[in-house]
Design a protein around this motif. Sequence first.
Motif, short mmCIF file in Angstrom:
data_model
loop_
_atom_site.label_atom_id
_atom_site.label_comp_id
_atom_site.label_asym_id
_atom_site.label_seq_id
_atom_site.Cartn_x
_atom_site.Cartn_y
_atom_site.Cartn_z
N THR A 27 61.35 28.86 42.25
CA THR A 27 60.29 28.62 43.21
C THR A 27 59.17 29.65 43.04
OG1 THR A 27 61.39 29.96 44.88
CG2 THR A 27 61.88 27.60 44.88
N THR A 28 58.01 29.35 43.54
CA THR A 28 56.88 30.27 43.49
C THR A 28 57.15 31.45 44.41
OG1 THR A 28 55.36 28.45 43.05
CG2 THR A 28 54.39 30.51 43.85
N LEU A 29 56.86 32.63 43.92
CA LEU A 29 57.12 33.85 44.67
C LEU A 29 55.83 34.42 45.26
CD1 LEU A 29 59.48 35.50 42.04
CD2 LEU A 29 60.18 34.23 44.08
N SER A 30 55.92 34.96 46.45
CA SER A 30 54.75 35.62 47.03
C SER A 30 54.54 36.99 46.40
CB SER A 30 54.94 35.77 48.54
OG SER A 30 56.11 36.53 48.81
N ASN A 31 55.63 37.61 46.00
CA ASN A 31 55.54 38.90 45.35
C ASN A 31 56.88 39.18 44.68
OD1 ASN A 31 57.29 40.94 47.12
ND2 ASN A 31 56.24 39.56 48.52
N ILE A 32 56.96 40.23 43.92
CA ILE A 32 58.23 40.62 43.33
C ILE A 32 58.25 42.13 43.18
CG2 ILE A 32 57.50 40.39 40.91
CD1 ILE A 32 60.34 39.16 40.42
N GLN A 33 59.41 42.72 43.46
CA GLN A 33 59.57 44.15 43.29
C GLN A 33 60.54 44.42 42.15
OE1 GLN A 33 60.64 46.06 47.03
NE2 GLN A 33 59.19 44.80 48.19
N TRP A 34 60.43 45.62 41.58
CA TRP A 34 61.36 46.05 40.55
C TRP A 34 61.97 47.39 40.98
CZ3 TRP A 34 62.97 43.56 36.14
CH2 TRP A 34 62.27 42.39 35.78
N TYR A 35 63.28 47.52 40.72
CA TYR A 35 64.01 48.73 41.04
C TYR A 35 64.81 49.19 39.83
CZ TYR A 35 63.13 47.86 46.02
OH TYR A 35 62.53 47.67 47.24
N LYS A 36 65.10 50.49 39.79
CA LYS A 36 65.95 51.05 38.76
C LYS A 36 67.10 51.80 39.43
CE LYS A 36 66.19 54.46 35.03
NZ LYS A 36 65.47 55.50 34.25
N GLN A 37 68.31 51.57 38.90
CA GLN A 37 69.49 52.27 39.40
C GLN A 37 70.14 53.01 38.24
OE1 GLN A 37 72.64 49.75 40.95
NE2 GLN A 37 73.48 51.38 42.22
N ARG A 38 70.12 54.33 38.33
CA ARG A 38 70.80 55.13 37.30
C ARG A 38 72.30 55.02 37.50
NH1 ARG A 38 67.37 58.69 34.63
NH2 ARG A 38 65.31 58.95 35.60
N PRO A 39 73.09 55.22 36.44
CA PRO A 39 74.55 55.16 36.59
C PRO A 39 75.05 56.10 37.68
CG PRO A 39 73.94 55.23 34.28
CD PRO A 39 72.68 55.44 35.05
N GLY A 40 75.81 55.55 38.63
CA GLY A 40 76.33 56.35 39.72
C GLY A 40 75.34 56.61 40.84
N GLY A 41 74.13 56.14 40.69
CA GLY A 41 73.09 56.41 41.68
C GLY A 41 72.75 55.21 42.53
N HIS A 42 71.65 55.34 43.26
CA HIS A 42 71.20 54.26 44.12
C HIS A 42 69.90 53.68 43.58
CE1 HIS A 42 69.30 57.97 45.61
NE2 HIS A 42 68.27 57.19 45.89
N PRO A 43 69.59 52.44 43.92
CA PRO A 43 68.34 51.84 43.43
C PRO A 43 67.12 52.58 43.93
CG PRO A 43 69.83 50.16 44.28
CD PRO A 43 70.39 51.49 44.69
N VAL A 44 66.14 52.69 43.04
CA VAL A 44 64.88 53.35 43.36
C VAL A 44 63.75 52.40 43.05
CG1 VAL A 44 63.34 55.26 42.80
CG2 VAL A 44 65.81 55.66 42.93
N PHE A 45 62.84 52.26 43.98
CA PHE A 45 61.70 51.35 43.83
C PHE A 45 60.81 51.80 42.68
CE2 PHE A 45 58.44 48.49 45.22
CZ PHE A 45 57.23 49.17 45.06
N LEU A 46 60.42 50.83 41.85
CA LEU A 46 59.49 51.13 40.76
C LEU A 46 58.09 50.60 41.07
CD1 LEU A 46 61.68 50.25 37.63
CD2 LEU A 46 61.14 52.52 38.53
N ILE A 47 58.01 49.32 41.46
CA ILE A 47 56.68 48.72 41.61
C ILE A 47 56.78 47.39 42.35
CG2 ILE A 47 56.52 47.19 39.59
CD1 ILE A 47 53.88 48.86 38.96
N GLN A 48 55.66 46.95 42.90
CA GLN A 48 55.56 45.62 43.48
C GLN A 48 54.38 44.91 42.84
OE1 GLN A 48 56.25 44.22 47.77
NE2 GLN A 48 54.03 44.48 47.73
N LEU A 49 54.60 43.64 42.47
CA LEU A 49 53.55 42.80 41.92
C LEU A 49 53.26 41.69 42.92
CD1 LEU A 49 55.03 42.50 38.32
CD2 LEU A 49 53.25 44.09 39.09
N VAL A 50 51.97 41.41 43.11
CA VAL A 50 51.58 40.44 44.13
C VAL A 50 50.69 39.33 43.57
CG1 VAL A 50 50.43 40.13 46.35
CG2 VAL A 50 51.73 42.21 45.91
N LYS A 51 49.79 39.70 42.67
CA LYS A 51 48.79 38.74 42.21
C LYS A 51 49.24 37.96 40.98
CE LYS A 51 45.05 41.75 43.79
NZ LYS A 51 43.88 42.55 43.36
N SER A 52 48.82 36.72 40.89
CA SER A 52 49.09 35.88 39.73
C SER A 52 48.54 36.54 38.47
CB SER A 52 48.42 34.52 39.94
OG SER A 52 48.44 33.76 38.76
N GLY A 53 49.38 36.64 37.43
CA GLY A 53 48.94 37.21 36.17
C GLY A 53 48.80 38.73 36.18
#
Lengths: 112, 113
Positions: A27-53
Amino acid sequence: GQQVMQIPQYQHVQEGEDFTTYCNSSTTLSNIQWYKQRPGGHPVFLIQLVKSGEVKKQKRLTFQFGEAKKNSSLHITATQTTDVGTYFCAPPRGSTLGRLYFGRGTQLTVWP
Amino acid sequence: SQTIHQWPATLVQPVGSPLSLECTVEGTSNPNLYWYRQAAGRGLQLLFYSVGIGQISSEVPQNLSASRPQDRQFILSSKKLLLSDSGFYLCAWSVSGGAIEQFFGPGTRLTVL
């Protein structure tokens, strides 16, 4: 209902090689976020994308949001051992603000 | 600045025993709060989320429950643990009302034997 798939599930690369993970939604998304989780760690926010393209860069990381806002990608140029971890795309989950969908992510291993 | 605390960091419990995990947030008011579980090698499964004191939404049926007795306190509980409850439990918060980033706590690694 909404279906989100992230591929690949695992990726092993030699240090210096590039890496890309893809996130595809039914489905079409209003936005999307990306996270990184190091081994043994917790997810950390990287970025949010909102606009088409939209394309955003953070040093060696390049994030893209598709024109149709149904897919997104994260590309790492010249991987380093510090890039090891699991990368999650996290689109909104349902209509309630703040709820995110986290799949299994892509687990990246970098060999020195 | 905002910080999020979780305890304990690790926990080993026998099957059938009760569980109480606590999460507190500092430096913000009226946050959205979330409990996630991550099984070994798996993704993050949203268990509960809360938009205010006493307001809890459950995502999946299970033998776990959550409570929010204070604005910045979120508690995950179980009366009787199952083997399948083992996993990495993560608490997270976000600013209320917006589609913005979530901030995760350090997590609790629970092993049920």
